[in-house]
Scaffold this active site. Structure first.
Site, short mmCIF file in Angstrom:
data_model
loop_
_atom_site.label_atom_id
_atom_site.label_comp_id
_atom_site.label_asym_id
_atom_site.label_seq_id
_atom_site.Cartn_x
_atom_site.Cartn_y
_atom_site.Cartn_z
N PRO A 174 0.82 -1.21 0.00
CG PRO A 174 -0.73 -1.56 1.68
CD PRO A 174 0.57 -2.07 1.15
CE1 TYR A 175 -2.60 4.66 1.96
CE2 TYR A 175 -1.55 3.15 3.50
CZ TYR A 175 -2.67 3.84 3.06
OH TYR A 175 -3.85 3.71 3.75
NE ARG A 176 4.82 5.40 -6.40
CZ ARG A 176 6.11 5.59 -6.11
NH1 ARG A 176 6.46 6.16 -4.97
NH2 ARG A 176 7.04 5.22 -6.95
NE ARG A 177 4.65 4.58 2.92
CZ ARG A 177 3.76 4.92 3.82
NH1 ARG A 177 3.43 4.08 4.78
NH2 ARG A 177 3.20 6.10 3.80
CG HIS A 178 5.40 -0.72 -4.65
ND1 HIS A 178 4.14 -1.06 -4.23
CD2 HIS A 178 5.23 0.32 -5.50
CE1 HIS A 178 3.25 -0.27 -4.81
NE2 HIS A 178 3.89 0.58 -5.57
#
Ligand SMILES: Cc1cc2nc3c(=O)[nH]c(=O)nc-3n(C[C@H](O)[C@H](O)[C@H](O)COP(=O)(O)O)c2cc1C
Length: 199
Positions: A174-178
Site C-alpha cells: 500500500p501507498y507505493r511502499r513496494h
C-alpha cells in the site's frame, strides 16, 4: 559454494512461480520478453515458460522466422517480465538468450497437444497472412494430408534458453511502499549479490 536461499534468487523465483500456479487463473507461466532490432528499436510480447532449471535457464519456444527470433540472431540481450496480478508481484530479469539444441526443441514440440502442433506446422509466424479463412484452409489441408501420422517438428520451431544476469523481485505494498530486491550475478565468480531499491 552453497548459497542461502535469501541470496539465491532462483530459489525465490521457484517459490513465487509455485505460488503463481496456485493463484493465477490464466497462464501463470506467461512472461513478456523484450527484444531489440538491429536498428535499436525495442519490441515486446508474451511467451510461455515451458521449462526451467538452474543449469538450462528459462526455456520458451517460438519460430526462428518470428520477429523476436530475428532480433535474437543479431542481439542476444533481452529483458523479461512476469507480472502476477493476483499476487501483486513482479519479477523482471535481464540476460541473454540462445537457441536450444535440436533434440530439446523436438522434445518440447513432441509434448505439445496435437492441435497446437498442427497450428505450428502450418503457421508462418509473424509473416503477413492473406486472411484467417485462408489459414483455416491450410490447417484443414495439413490435417487431411497428415491423417494420424505424427506431426514432425518444423525446422523453424525452436526452444530458446534465457540466462539471467539480473533479477529484480517486486512486491506491491500500500501507498507505493513496494519492496524491491535486486540480485546481480557477478560475471567472473557467477555468484549472486543482493541489494535493495527505492520503490
Ligand atoms: C499469454 C500468451 C502466451 C503466448 N505464448 C507464446 C509462446 O510460447 N510462443 C510464441 O511464439 N508465441 C506466444 N504468444 C504469442 C506472442 O505473444 C506473439 O504474438 C508471437 O510470438 C509473435 O511475436 P513476434 O512477431 O514479436 O516474434 C503468446 C501470447 C500470449 C498472450
Amino acid at each position: 559454494m552453497v548459497q542461502s536461499s535469501e541470496h539465491d534468487p532462483l530459489t525465490v523465483f521457484e517459490s513465487w512461480l509455485t505460488e503463481a500456479y496456485l493463484q493465477e487463473l490464466t497462464d501463470p507461466n506467461a512472461m513478456a520478453i523484450a527484444t531489440v532490432s538491429p536498428q535499436g528499436h525495442p519490441s515486446v510480447r508474451n511467451v510461455l515458460l515451458k521449462h526451467w532449471s538452474r543449469e538450462e535457464g528459462l526455456i520458451f519456444c517460438t519460430s526462428s522466422n518470428s520477429k523476436k527470433a530475428k532480433h535474437l540472431e543479431q542481439n542476444k540481450h533481452v529483458a523479461l517480465l512476469f507480472y502476477w496480478k493476483s499476487l501483486y508481484r513482479q519479477i523482471s530479469m535481464e540476460g541473454t538468450v540462445q537457441p536450444t539444441d535440436r533434440e530439446t526443441s523436438e522434445h518440447l514440440f513432441a509434448i505439445r497437444p496435437r492441435e497446437s502442433q498442427l497450428t505450428t506446422y502450418v503457421s508462418k509466424q509473424s509473416q503477413p497472412m492473406e486472411s484467417p479463412l485462408v489459414f483455416d484452409t491450410h490447417l484443414e489441408k495439413a490435417r487431411s494430408t497428415l491423417k494420424n501420422d505424427s506431426i514432425p517438428c518444423p525446422e523453424h520451431w525452436s526452444g530458446y534458453q534465457f540466462s539471467p544476469h539480473t533479477i529484480e523481485f517486486w512486491v506491491g505494498q500500500p501507498y507505493r511502499r513496494h519492496q524491491r530486491t535486486l540480485y546481480t550475478k557477478d560475471a567472473h565468480s557467477q555468484q549472486w549479490s543482493q541489494s535493495f531499491l527505492h520503490p
